[in-house]
Each structure stands twice: as C-alpha cells, then as structure tokens.
Scaffold this active site. Structure first.
Site, PDB file in Angstrom:
ATOM      1  N   CYS A   1      12.016  -2.755   8.299  1.00 38.63           N
ATOM      2  CA  CYS A   1      12.326  -2.323   6.927  1.00 38.63           C
ATOM      3  C   CYS A   1      13.298  -1.147   6.888  1.00 38.63           C
ATOM      4  O   CYS A   1      13.851  -0.834   5.835  1.00 38.63           O
ATOM      5  CB  CYS A   1      11.053  -1.970   6.179  1.00 38.63           C
ATOM      6  SG  CYS A   1       9.891  -3.326   6.090  1.00 38.63           S
TER       7      CYS A   1
ATOM      8  N   HIS B   1      13.306   2.409   0.168  1.00 37.28           N
ATOM      9  CA  HIS B   1      12.737   1.115   0.544  1.00 37.28           C
ATOM     10  C   HIS B   1      11.603   0.796  -0.427  1.00 37.28           C
ATOM     11  O   HIS B   1      10.773   1.646  -0.753  1.00 37.28           O
ATOM     12  CB  HIS B   1      12.229   1.182   1.985  1.00 37.28           C
ATOM     13  CG  HIS B   1      11.430  -0.007   2.394  1.00 37.28           C
ATOM     14  ND1 HIS B   1      11.859  -1.290   2.171  1.00 37.28           N
ATOM     15  CD2 HIS B   1      10.222  -0.105   3.013  1.00 37.28           C
ATOM     16  CE1 HIS B   1      10.952  -2.131   2.632  1.00 37.28           C
ATOM     17  NE2 HIS B   1       9.948  -1.444   3.141  1.00 37.28           N
TER      18      HIS B   1
ATOM     19  N   ASN C   1       7.916  -6.353  -1.179  1.00 37.21           N
ATOM     20  CA  ASN C   1       8.614  -5.731  -0.054  1.00 37.21           C
ATOM     21  C   ASN C   1       9.484  -6.783   0.640  1.00 37.21           C
ATOM     22  O   ASN C   1       8.963  -7.668   1.321  1.00 37.21           O
ATOM     23  CB  ASN C   1       7.555  -5.159   0.902  1.00 37.21           C
ATOM     24  CG  ASN C   1       8.158  -4.465   2.109  1.00 37.21           C
ATOM     25  OD1 ASN C   1       9.351  -4.599   2.380  1.00 37.21           O
ATOM     26  ND2 ASN C   1       7.324  -3.739   2.833  1.00 37.21           N
TER      27      ASN C   1
HETATM   28  O1  UT7 Z   1       7.741  -1.755   4.801  1.00 38.83           O
HETATM   29  C1  UT7 Z   1       6.744  -1.021   5.435  1.00 38.83           C
HETATM   30  C2  UT7 Z   1       5.510  -1.845   5.445  1.00 38.83           C
HETATM   31  N1  UT7 Z   1       4.373  -1.499   4.792  1.00 38.83           N
HETATM   32  C3  UT7 Z   1       4.050  -0.545   3.895  1.00 38.83           C
HETATM   33  O2  UT7 Z   1       4.794   0.270   3.460  1.00 38.83           O
HETATM   34  C4  UT7 Z   1       2.620  -0.533   3.456  1.00 38.83           C
HETATM   35  C5  UT7 Z   1       2.048   0.839   3.297  1.00 38.83           C
HETATM   36  N2  UT7 Z   1       0.659   0.766   2.873  1.00 38.83           N
HETATM   37  C6  UT7 Z   1       0.305   0.380   1.625  1.00 38.83           C
HETATM   38  O3  UT7 Z   1       1.134   0.075   0.800  1.00 38.83           O
HETATM   39  C7  UT7 Z   1      -1.169   0.396   1.283  1.00 38.83           C
HETATM   40  O4  UT7 Z   1      -1.903   1.044   2.301  1.00 38.83           O
HETATM   41  C8  UT7 Z   1      -1.761  -1.016   1.016  1.00 38.83           C
HETATM   42  C9  UT7 Z   1      -1.183  -1.576  -0.272  1.00 38.83           C
HETATM   43  C10 UT7 Z   1      -1.425  -1.940   2.183  1.00 38.83           C
HETATM   44  C11 UT7 Z   1      -3.279  -0.940   0.890  1.00 38.83           C
HETATM   45  O5  UT7 Z   1      -3.622  -0.048  -0.144  1.00 38.83           O
HETATM   46  P1  UT7 Z   1      -4.763   1.029   0.083  1.00 38.83           P
HETATM   47  O6  UT7 Z   1      -4.922   1.744  -1.176  1.00 38.83           O
HETATM   48  O7  UT7 Z   1      -4.403   1.811   1.306  1.00 38.83           O
HETATM   49  O8  UT7 Z   1      -6.021   0.113   0.293  1.00 38.83           O
HETATM   50  P2  UT7 Z   1      -6.994  -0.017   1.570  1.00 38.83           P
HETATM   51  O9  UT7 Z   1      -6.301  -0.720   2.687  1.00 38.83           O
HETATM   52  O10 UT7 Z   1      -7.631   1.306   1.856  1.00 38.83           O
HETATM   53  O11 UT7 Z   1      -8.105  -0.949   0.960  1.00 38.83           O
HETATM   54  C12 UT7 Z   1      -8.981  -0.504  -0.091  1.00 38.83           C
HETATM   55  C13 UT7 Z   1      -9.871  -1.676  -0.462  1.00 38.83           C
HETATM   56  C14 UT7 Z   1     -10.548  -2.336   0.741  1.00 38.83           C
HETATM   57  O12 UT7 Z   1     -11.837  -2.757   0.355  1.00 38.83           O
HETATM   58  P3  UT7 Z   1     -13.133  -1.885   0.755  1.00 38.83           P
HETATM   59  O13 UT7 Z   1     -13.114  -1.811   2.262  1.00 38.83           O
HETATM   60  O14 UT7 Z   1     -12.933  -0.542   0.099  1.00 38.83           O
HETATM   61  O15 UT7 Z   1     -14.255  -2.701   0.195  1.00 38.83           O
HETATM   62  C15 UT7 Z   1      -9.688  -3.554   0.979  1.00 38.83           C
HETATM   63  O16 UT7 Z   1     -10.404  -4.600   1.601  1.00 38.83           O
HETATM   64  O17 UT7 Z   1      -9.094  -2.693  -1.103  1.00 38.83           O
HETATM   65  C16 UT7 Z   1      -9.326  -3.948  -0.427  1.00 38.83           C
HETATM   66  N3  UT7 Z   1      -8.084  -4.711  -0.507  1.00 38.83           N
HETATM   67  C17 UT7 Z   1      -7.835  -5.555  -1.512  1.00 38.83           C
HETATM   68  N4  UT7 Z   1      -8.531  -5.899  -2.604  1.00 38.83           N
HETATM   69  C18 UT7 Z   1      -7.971  -6.780  -3.439  1.00 38.83           C
HETATM   70  C19 UT7 Z   1      -7.039  -4.714   0.365  1.00 38.83           C
HETATM   71  N5  UT7 Z   1      -6.090  -5.557  -0.069  1.00 38.83           N
HETATM   72  C20 UT7 Z   1      -6.571  -6.087  -1.230  1.00 38.83           C
HETATM   73  C21 UT7 Z   1      -6.036  -7.016  -2.136  1.00 38.83           C
HETATM   74  N6  UT7 Z   1      -6.774  -7.329  -3.227  1.00 38.83           N
HETATM   75  N7  UT7 Z   1      -4.831  -7.589  -1.961  1.00 38.83           N
END
Ligand code: UT7
Length: 321
Positions: free
Chosen positions: A112, A247, A277
């Site tokens: 990215c 980005h 993304n």
């Molecule tokens: O280009 C570079 C590549 N990537 C990035 O820039 C990504 C950077 N990271 C992010 O954008 C975020 O960390 C994410 C969008 C990937 C995740 O968001 P978050 O607020 O960090 O969520 P999390 O991973 O801490 O998950 C929180 C909860 C979890 O459930 P529990 O364990 O609290 O019960 C996940 O299982 O949200 C759950 N979860 C979802 N729920 C519904 C994770 N993905 C989803 C989803 N829908 N798509």
C-alpha cells in the site's frame, strides 16, 4: 530538474459490492464496517480481469491527459503486490499492451506504500537526468486474495488502478521532497504467505492475513512521522499545505492523524467510502478524483502519504503546477 505530474488517470471495475452484500456471506453488518472503517462499498474485478488490465485503463487516461504518446515514455513503473504473475513483471505486460516501445519497465513491491515509493523512485530518475518522461502506475486487485470467510479482512479491500505521467521540468514544481522507510521486523503483521519461493504450493494459503490492530497502531505513528520529515526537510509548515492525500485504508486512521497534525477536514481528501482499501492504487485514484473535482489548483502544496505491508511507509511533498 524536478519531476512534474502532467497527467493523471484512474480505473475501477464496474462491479460494486456493498456492506450489505458482504453481510449476506460473512458475519458482519453495514453499521460495523461504516463505524470502524468508513467503508460503504468497494469495487471487485471479474475473474478474467488482471491487475495489468486495470493498469492499462488508468495509464491510457493519464497518457491522454498528459498529451504524450506511448513511444515518448522512457520508463514505466507499476507499483503492485498483486502482479498478473511472478514474471514477466506487470510493468512489462503493460509496456507491451501500450506499445511503449522506447520504455524500460519494472514493478515495485511496497504494497500500500507502493505509489509513494514509486513517486520517489520516478522523481529520483528524473532529478538525476536519467529519464524525462515516466509513467507511474499504482494498481492492485487484492479482492482475488481475500478469504471471504474472514470478516476482519474481506470487508476492507477493493480493486483499482491509478496512474500519473511525470515529466522533467527546470521549474521549482512537482515532487519537492520525499521520505520513505521500512520496518521489516513488523512484516509478519500483514502477509500474503503463499505462492512465493518459501511456499510455492501455497500450503499456507493464498489469502491476506492481517493483525488489524497492529497495523492501525503502526499507521497512526508512521503517518505523523513521515509528514513531519518532509515538512522539516523543506521548512514548510502544516498551515502551508493545501491538500493531504493519504492512503485510503481506514477513515479513523486518517481522522486521527489529520487532527494530530492540525489539518482541517477540508484539507484532507477521503474517498474510501466508495472503494475501500485499493492498496497501491488508493493514492493515485484519490489524486485523479481530487483534480477532477477541482480540489487542486496550480501552486497548491500537496502531501501524498502511504503505509502498508513490509511494513513500509512514505510521503511526498508535491507542488502542483
Ligand atoms: O493498507 C494497510 C492495511 N491495513 C490497514 O490499514 C488496517 C488497519 N487496521 C484497521 O483498519 C482496523 O484495525 C480494523 C478495521 C482491521 C479492525 O478494527 P478494530 O477496531 O481494530 O477492531 P478489532 O480487530 O479490535 O475487532 C473488534 C471486534 C472483534 O470482536 P470481539 O473480539 O470484540 O468480540 C472482532 O471480531 O470486532 C469484530 N470484527 C467485526 N465485527 C463485525 C472484526 N471485523 C468485523 C467485521 N464485522 N467486519
């Protein structure tokens, strides 16, 4: 010599996949995706479409806008982490289809951050006097590498391509300064392990694996660092910046960094709600759209920034003109 952008173009597959569409195949919902990422929909390419196909569409538009003919190009760089195949490079495939018969061509792999690394690379070739006309493309089709049962990744990515034509100028415009960096020790937090020489039979899967929270923490830290680096090296201040084109991965990352740097919302370009993304394509697509919307005028100072797998990050300070 400076490297000036004389034409831009972008291409997106026509197929739109909304958050509600994803909620039918994986345990997610529109509210979660919007609130946690800002994404509303993304574009997904058909099975028959490869990265070079989108790259060619974007490149043709950028060439048309620049007024250059393909044979006037001396170098083509395609920034991608989803090449058509391991070799030949996607840049060589593009060079063939454009009939850019006088151009060298190679791919640049910085995920990215690719477009920002590519812009720095292309500008360096021009500043050294080696080349005068360069086509730079950021193109990825990462939806082909998604595990559609993994809600933590399949909701985030989309396909697309963006291109710019760069030309040498003796005016003080174009890429004024650049910064790029890697933190390879953090590589395991964002990988596509299968298919390379470590695992040619893809025993570890051919899907993107990401520790989202780790990438999030990295992104907010390094975006701020790279912006400060290019401001410091030129003596410019945040107040002098007309448009920040980061980005497009997560609107919370963009909001957090903009706020911390003192960049008001009207100086920050965001289009990730439409495309998700798109990896190396996100910055050049955003640049092309910002121009089309009249958000950029001659003399404006832009910061273009990227971060991604590697882990890698980088920024370019561009004076439009
Ligand atoms: O280009 C570079 C590549 N990537 C990035 O820039 C990504 C950077 N990271 C992010 O954008 C975020 O960390 C994410 C969008 C990937 C995740 O968001 P978050 O607020 O960090 O969520 P999390 O991973 O801490 O998950 C929180 C909860 C979890 O459930 P529990 O364990 O609290 O019960 C996940 O299982 O949200 C759950 N979860 C979802 N729920 C519904 C994770 N993905 C989803 C989803 N829908 N798509």
């Amino acid at each position: 010599m400076k490297a000036r952008i004389i034409g831009t173009g972008s291409a997106l597959p026509p197929k739109v996949v909304t958050n509600d569409d994803l909620a039918k195949i994986v345990d997610t919902n529109d509210a979660w995706i919007r609130e946690r990422t800002g994404i509303q929909e993304r574009r997904v390419s058909d099975a028959a479409v490869a990265t070079s196909d989108l790259a060619a569409l974007a490149a043709e538009k950028a060439l048309k806008a620049s007024g250059l003919k393909p044979e006037e190009l001396e170098l083509i760089i395609v920034c991608t982490c989803s090449p058509d195949m391991l070799f030949p490079s996607t840049a060589c495939i593009l060079q063939g289809s454009l009939k850019a018969v006088n151009a060298a061509a190679f791919d640049l792999s910085a995920a990215c951050s690719g477009f920002n690394f590519g812009l720095t690379t292309a500008a360096s070739f021009i500043e050294s006097g080696k080349f005068k006309n360069i086509l730079l493309v950021g193109a990825d089709t990462l939806t082909k590498y998604l595990d559609w049962t993994d809600r933590s990744t399949c909701t985030l990515f989309g396909d697309g391509a963006g291109a710019v034509v760069l030309q040498a100028t003796d005016r003080e415009v174009g890429v004024l300064t650049s910064f790029m960096m890697a933190e390879g020790q953090l590589g395991p937090v964002l990988t596509m392990p299968g298919g390379g020489s470590r695992d040619p039979e893809e025993k570890n899967g051919r899907f993107i694996k990401m520790a989202g929270k780790e990438v999030f923490k990295f992104a907010v830290r390094v975006l701020e660092t790279s912006i400060k680096k290019i401001l410091e090296s030129t003596g410019k201040t945040v107040e002098e910046i007309d448009l920040f084109i980061p980005h497009q991965a997560n609107v919370r990352i963009i909001d957090h960094v903009s706020k911390k740097m003192g960049l008001p919302k009207e100086k920050v370009y965001v289009n990730l709600h439409k495309y998700g993304n798109t990896s190396a394509a996100s910055v050049p697509i955003a640049l092309d759209e910002a121009l089309a919307e009249g958000r950029i005028k001659s003399g404006d100072l832009l910061i273009l920034s990227g971060f991604g797998a590697g882990l890698t990050y980088g920024s370019n300070l561009v004076k439009w003109g």
